[in-house]
Design an enzyme around this catalytic site. Sequence first.
Site, short mmCIF file in Angstrom:
data_model
loop_
_atom_site.label_atom_id
_atom_site.label_comp_id
_atom_site.label_asym_id
_atom_site.label_seq_id
_atom_site.Cartn_x
_atom_site.Cartn_y
_atom_site.Cartn_z
N HIS A 106 21.19 -46.96 23.50
CA HIS A 106 22.13 -45.30 23.61
C HIS A 106 23.26 -45.47 23.28
O HIS A 106 24.17 -46.79 24.32
CB HIS A 106 21.48 -44.70 24.95
CG HIS A 106 20.20 -45.09 24.62
ND1 HIS A 106 19.37 -45.78 25.56
CD2 HIS A 106 18.97 -43.83 24.73
CE1 HIS A 106 17.93 -45.68 25.67
NE2 HIS A 106 18.09 -44.64 24.91
N ASP A 123 24.59 -47.52 27.08
CA ASP A 123 24.53 -48.81 27.40
C ASP A 123 25.16 -48.95 27.11
O ASP A 123 24.93 -50.66 27.89
CB ASP A 123 22.43 -49.07 26.15
CG ASP A 123 21.76 -47.88 27.06
OD1 ASP A 123 21.70 -47.30 27.86
OD2 ASP A 123 20.70 -48.01 25.68
N MET A 164 18.58 -50.51 15.87
CA MET A 164 18.27 -49.31 15.62
C MET A 164 19.02 -48.89 16.85
O MET A 164 19.25 -49.77 17.83
CB MET A 164 16.54 -49.09 16.50
CG MET A 164 16.86 -47.03 17.02
SD MET A 164 17.33 -47.51 18.81
CE MET A 164 15.47 -47.48 19.64
N GLU A 189 11.33 -39.29 18.21
CA GLU A 189 9.82 -39.91 18.99
C GLU A 189 10.28 -38.31 19.94
O GLU A 189 10.72 -37.67 20.60
CB GLU A 189 10.72 -40.45 20.32
CG GLU A 189 9.61 -41.42 21.52
CD GLU A 189 9.86 -42.26 21.56
OE1 GLU A 189 11.96 -43.35 21.31
OE2 GLU A 189 10.42 -42.65 22.86
N LYS A 248 7.46 -36.98 23.21
CA LYS A 248 6.30 -37.22 24.49
C LYS A 248 6.14 -35.98 25.32
O LYS A 248 6.53 -34.85 24.94
CB LYS A 248 7.93 -38.02 25.60
CG LYS A 248 7.42 -38.52 27.07
CD LYS A 248 8.52 -39.30 27.38
CE LYS A 248 8.20 -39.57 28.56
NZ LYS A 248 8.68 -40.66 29.06
N GLU A 284 5.41 -43.85 20.22
CA GLU A 284 5.84 -44.54 21.43
C GLU A 284 3.82 -44.46 22.08
O GLU A 284 3.07 -43.34 22.07
CB GLU A 284 6.29 -43.76 22.37
CG GLU A 284 6.13 -45.01 23.40
CD GLU A 284 7.42 -44.69 24.80
OE1 GLU A 284 8.15 -44.93 23.87
OE2 GLU A 284 7.28 -44.66 25.92
N HIS A 344 3.64 -42.36 25.31
CA HIS A 344 3.23 -41.28 25.22
C HIS A 344 2.33 -40.84 24.61
O HIS A 344 2.28 -39.46 24.95
CB HIS A 344 4.75 -40.78 24.44
CG HIS A 344 5.88 -41.27 24.78
ND1 HIS A 344 7.35 -41.16 23.69
CD2 HIS A 344 6.53 -41.81 25.97
CE1 HIS A 344 8.62 -41.67 25.07
NE2 HIS A 344 8.02 -41.89 26.00
N ASP A 376 7.94 -47.56 19.78
CA ASP A 376 8.23 -48.05 20.51
C ASP A 376 6.29 -48.71 21.22
O ASP A 376 6.21 -47.80 21.38
CB ASP A 376 8.17 -47.03 21.40
CG ASP A 376 9.50 -46.67 21.50
OD1 ASP A 376 10.89 -47.66 20.16
OD2 ASP A 376 10.29 -45.49 21.58
N ASP A 386 5.42 -42.30 32.61
CA ASP A 386 5.33 -42.66 32.04
C ASP A 386 5.18 -44.25 32.41
O ASP A 386 6.70 -44.64 32.58
CB ASP A 386 6.92 -42.25 31.34
CG ASP A 386 7.24 -42.36 29.97
OD1 ASP A 386 5.94 -43.78 29.52
OD2 ASP A 386 8.18 -42.58 29.40
N ASP A 405 5.45 -47.31 30.96
CA ASP A 405 6.58 -48.10 29.90
C ASP A 405 5.86 -49.54 30.28
O ASP A 405 6.53 -50.73 30.75
CB ASP A 405 7.88 -47.91 29.44
CG ASP A 405 8.42 -46.71 29.38
OD1 ASP A 405 7.76 -45.76 28.18
OD2 ASP A 405 9.39 -46.16 30.07
N ASP A 418 9.54 -50.90 24.03
CA ASP A 418 10.33 -49.68 25.00
C ASP A 418 9.64 -49.71 26.63
O ASP A 418 8.65 -48.92 26.38
CB ASP A 418 10.51 -48.32 24.48
CG ASP A 418 11.51 -47.55 25.35
OD1 ASP A 418 12.21 -47.77 26.13
OD2 ASP A 418 11.13 -46.36 24.64
C1 GCO Z 1 11.20 -42.52 27.84
C2 GCO Z 1 11.70 -42.91 25.71
C3 GCO Z 1 12.56 -43.77 26.13
C4 GCO Z 1 13.58 -43.59 24.39
C5 GCO Z 1 15.02 -44.08 23.80
C6 GCO Z 1 15.00 -44.04 22.88
O1 GCO Z 1 10.33 -42.22 27.44
O2 GCO Z 1 11.75 -42.39 27.73
O3 GCO Z 1 10.88 -43.70 24.78
O4 GCO Z 1 12.71 -44.83 26.12
O5 GCO Z 1 12.49 -44.30 23.09
O6 GCO Z 1 15.24 -42.89 24.70
O7 GCO Z 1 15.39 -42.59 22.67
MN MN Z 2 10.27 -44.77 23.92
MN MN Z 3 8.68 -44.11 26.92
#
Ligand code: GCO
Ligand code: MN
Ligand code: MN
Length: 394
Positions: free
Chosen positions: A57, A60, A91, A184, A186, A220, A223, A248, A258, A260, A294
């Site tokens: 990002h 970041d 990306m 993306e 979610k 993702e 998601h 992702d 979420d 991850d 991700d």
């Molecule tokens: C989340 C998202 C993020 C995005 C990222 C890239 O649920 O936090 O998955 O990790 O993928 O902001 O746009």
């Molecule tokens: Mn993501």
């Molecule tokens: Mn996520």
Amino acid sequence: MSASPFDPTPQDRFSFGLWTVGNPGRDPFGSEVRPRLSPVHIVKKLAECGAYGVNLHDNDLVPMGSSARERDAIVAEFRRALSDHGMCVPMATTNLFSHPIFKDGAFSSNDPRVRAFALQKTMAAIDLGVELGARVYVFWGGREGVEADACRDPRTAILRMREALDFLCGYVESQGYDLVFALEAKPNEPRGDIYLPTTGHMLHFISTLKHQARVGVNPEVAHENMAGLSFVHAVAQAMEADKLFHIDLNAQKIGRYDQDLRFGSEDLKQAFLLVRLLEGTLGGKRYDGPLHFDSHAYRSEDEEGVWDFARGSMRTYKILKAKAQAFDADPEVRGLIRERRDAALDPLLSGACTPQRIAALKALQLDPDAIAQAGLAYEKLDQLMMEHLMGVRA
Ligand code: GCO
Ligand code: MN
Ligand code: MN
């Protein structure tokens, strides 16, 4: 030479985000458990682990509020690290969710000043991404959603997001950038409901955009699972539409926040089917874009645990790829999934809707009871898949 055939190499196209391996383990109930890692250090360590790319990002890398000179110095140092370690930035994306100005969304906000700021920030982040060599630009509408749904007509939110994407595609074209957008989805978190909540919603939304060819999806695992849907089917629909521009990878238990988690660490069967689809071991076109993780290490880990997490994610992908190849090459499996061919019927089932086809289909004599009698041996097929996965069949 790799020590193990499953050790990742740059040819595998694995990437991580600065925010993923750099995640210090903060959650809504507790503070950081690990020190923050600098972007330059992350590049070096990811290269050592066998990744080829690092994603980011805007903030970041360049903290919000940096002066132009500070920005240029940070970017120059980061570019040096990329070239020193042979890494790329496949990306880039914009943080449109952390600053309080985005508390009620960015492109969908009711406040035109917020929408203008979001466009401004995104144009600057696109410039940064292109400067670093990114070819894919992700849009995750983290706060494009609601709790108090009465605040706007949801159709207005969609219209505003379309206007923003049409404008930003125009921006990319006006600058002559070689960059595609990946949307993306979610369903919720951090908002109660997020607009365009699944990959399927995104695919339809794309079909309403001015510059459709430039826009695809970034599905993702976590998601689609949060929505209770099949991730594999979402990815398949995107691939079938030639819209899988990025992915992702992570893992998720159904019905949770979420999470991850490390790729493949939950629902190994879906992870296997996903890798099988992406690698085209059943046939059909392969996905050849970046394989981005991700996800982040458990909160129990120190920095060493973060690199264990990174290596583990990539190893799991490669192990599943080998399993998928073995599964689809297994003669017993091939026998079970062989398509029935019928020289008389097949021509009636595809092609134009001609009067001849209509008449021939209407005249067909089919016996539904007889056809329904045969079992399909899917129990056998699924068990064979499980045995490949459990490692008792190579
Ligand atoms: C989340 C998202 C993020 C995005 C990222 C890239 O649920 O936090 O998955 O990790 O993928 O902001 O746009
Ligand atoms: Mn993501
Ligand atoms: Mn996520």
